[in-house]
Enzyme design. Structure first.
Site, mmCIF file in Angstrom:
data_model
loop_
_atom_site.group_PDB
_atom_site.id
_atom_site.type_symbol
_atom_site.label_atom_id
_atom_site.label_comp_id
_atom_site.label_asym_id
_atom_site.label_seq_id
_atom_site.Cartn_x
_atom_site.Cartn_y
_atom_site.Cartn_z
ATOM 1 N N HIS A 158 -7.934 -5.456 7.729
ATOM 2 C CA HIS A 158 -7.694 -4.411 8.717
ATOM 3 C C HIS A 158 -7.999 -4.939 10.126
ATOM 4 O O HIS A 158 -9.139 -5.207 10.462
ATOM 5 C CB HIS A 158 -8.513 -3.144 8.471
ATOM 6 C CG HIS A 158 -7.880 -1.924 9.094
ATOM 7 N ND1 HIS A 158 -7.032 -1.085 8.410
ATOM 8 C CD2 HIS A 158 -7.919 -1.449 10.355
ATOM 9 C CE1 HIS A 158 -6.606 -0.125 9.211
ATOM 10 N NE2 HIS A 158 -7.130 -0.326 10.406
ATOM 11 N N HIS A 161 0.863 -1.186 0.000
ATOM 12 C CA HIS A 161 0.000 0.000 0.000
ATOM 13 C C HIS A 161 0.899 1.235 0.000
ATOM 14 O O HIS A 161 1.167 1.833 1.039
ATOM 15 C CB HIS A 161 -0.903 -0.008 1.235
ATOM 16 C CG HIS A 161 -1.945 1.067 1.240
ATOM 17 N ND1 HIS A 161 -3.166 0.892 1.858
ATOM 18 C CD2 HIS A 161 -1.955 2.323 0.735
ATOM 19 C CE1 HIS A 161 -3.886 2.007 1.721
ATOM 20 N NE2 HIS A 161 -3.163 2.887 1.048
ATOM 21 N N ARG A 206 2.013 5.010 -0.261
ATOM 22 C CA ARG A 206 1.387 6.317 -0.060
ATOM 23 C C ARG A 206 2.272 7.393 -0.670
ATOM 24 O O ARG A 206 3.471 7.178 -0.875
ATOM 25 C CB ARG A 206 1.139 6.558 1.430
ATOM 26 C CG ARG A 206 -0.006 5.684 1.973
ATOM 27 C CD ARG A 206 -0.326 6.026 3.422
ATOM 28 N NE ARG A 206 -1.603 5.455 3.838
ATOM 29 C CZ ARG A 206 -1.771 4.225 4.302
ATOM 30 N NH1 ARG A 206 -0.723 3.416 4.399
ATOM 31 N NH2 ARG A 206 -2.966 3.784 4.659
ATOM 32 N N GLU A 220 -2.628 -1.668 -3.110
ATOM 33 C CA GLU A 220 -3.705 -0.869 -2.532
ATOM 34 C C GLU A 220 -3.331 0.604 -2.573
ATOM 35 O O GLU A 220 -2.154 0.957 -2.508
ATOM 36 C CB GLU A 220 -3.925 -1.246 -1.057
ATOM 37 C CG GLU A 220 -4.315 -2.672 -0.811
ATOM 38 C CD GLU A 220 -4.530 -2.950 0.665
ATOM 39 O OE1 GLU A 220 -5.165 -3.970 0.975
ATOM 40 O OE2 GLU A 220 -4.065 -2.158 1.512
#
Length: 237
Positions: free
Chosen positions: A190, A43, A45, A70
């Site tokens: 999660h 993931h 960012r 993701e």
């Protein structure tokens, strides 16, 4: 059996905390696959505080299992996914300064936006999934975006389960059944852990994949990475 995809963000976080290349993200991903995991998740960012965009590029040619990327579909992310072409892209509505994912998409408000992004990925042969809360209206909205799958955001389940709520998974059960009737595949992730994954798996039907990172890497500090992965695989059978 529900597939286990291991999110390796925390390995990159540890690497970045010291600088250099220890622990090595590529080596870790290879080991995770060798230990039996059926997928690798990253993931990235925009600030690259853990997984870097370069990591995603370097991982793709060496992985032998499904690669899941993701992220929030800003242009930089879209360009990365179209370049790397993972097996799956999971769209997450993160604020750029979010510490971790903390909400699913409003699939009704953002239907047209999601349809446009999803269409582009699917035209390039990439399976799509969108991160959603366990809300039936949101699930129905997801089906109208053209997505292949949803990923159920499981933090509220984890909190309720830890508090002893026997109905902690009920909304997820209901949403999974609805999603299945609407032709959607079902992923989840999660705050899933060795403590709650068996209960979740037993109560949520049609579960194709779970993506687990923080808990799994933390548990591996005590149990070892191979043993931790094997325990997850056994609980997901």
């Amino acid at each position: 059996m529900t597939k286990l995809s291991v999110n390796i963000n925390k390995i990159a976080t540890l690497r970045n905390a010291r600088g250099g290349d220890v622990p090595n993200v590529i080596e870790a991903a290879k080991n995770i696959e060798a230990f039996g995991a059926e997928g690798i998740t990253v993931h990235p960012r925009p600030d690259e505080r853990h997984i870097r965009y370069a990591d995603a590029r370097e991982l793709k040619p060496i992985l032998t299992t499904e690669f899941n990327i993701e992220g929030k579909p800003i242009q930089q992310f879209i360009d990365l996914v179209l370049e790397v072409k993972p097996a799956q892209v999971t769209l997450v509505p993160d604020a750029e300064d979010a510490i971790t994912s903390n909400a699913g998409w409003d699939t009704i408000k953002y239907k047209d936006y999601l349809r446009e992004v999803i269409s582009e990925f699917k035209n390039n042969g990439i399976r799509t999934s969108i991160f959603v809360d366990p809300d039936k209206n949101i699930i129905e909205g997801a089906a109208k975006t053209g997505t292949d799958r949803i990923e159920l955001y499981t933090e509220s389940f984890a909190v309720e389960y830890a508090n002893g709520n026997e109905n902690a998974a009920q909304s997820y059960t209901d949403c999974a059944k609805l999603a299945h009737t609407l032709g959607l595949g079902i992923n989840a992730g999660h705050d899933l852990s060795l403590k709650n994954i068996k209960f979740f798996k037993e109560n949520v039907p049609h579960l194709a994949e779970v993506s687990i990172g923080h808990a799994l890497i933390s548990e591996a500090l005590y149990l070892g990475l191979e043993k931790t992965i094997q325990q997850y695989l056994n609980l997901l059978k």
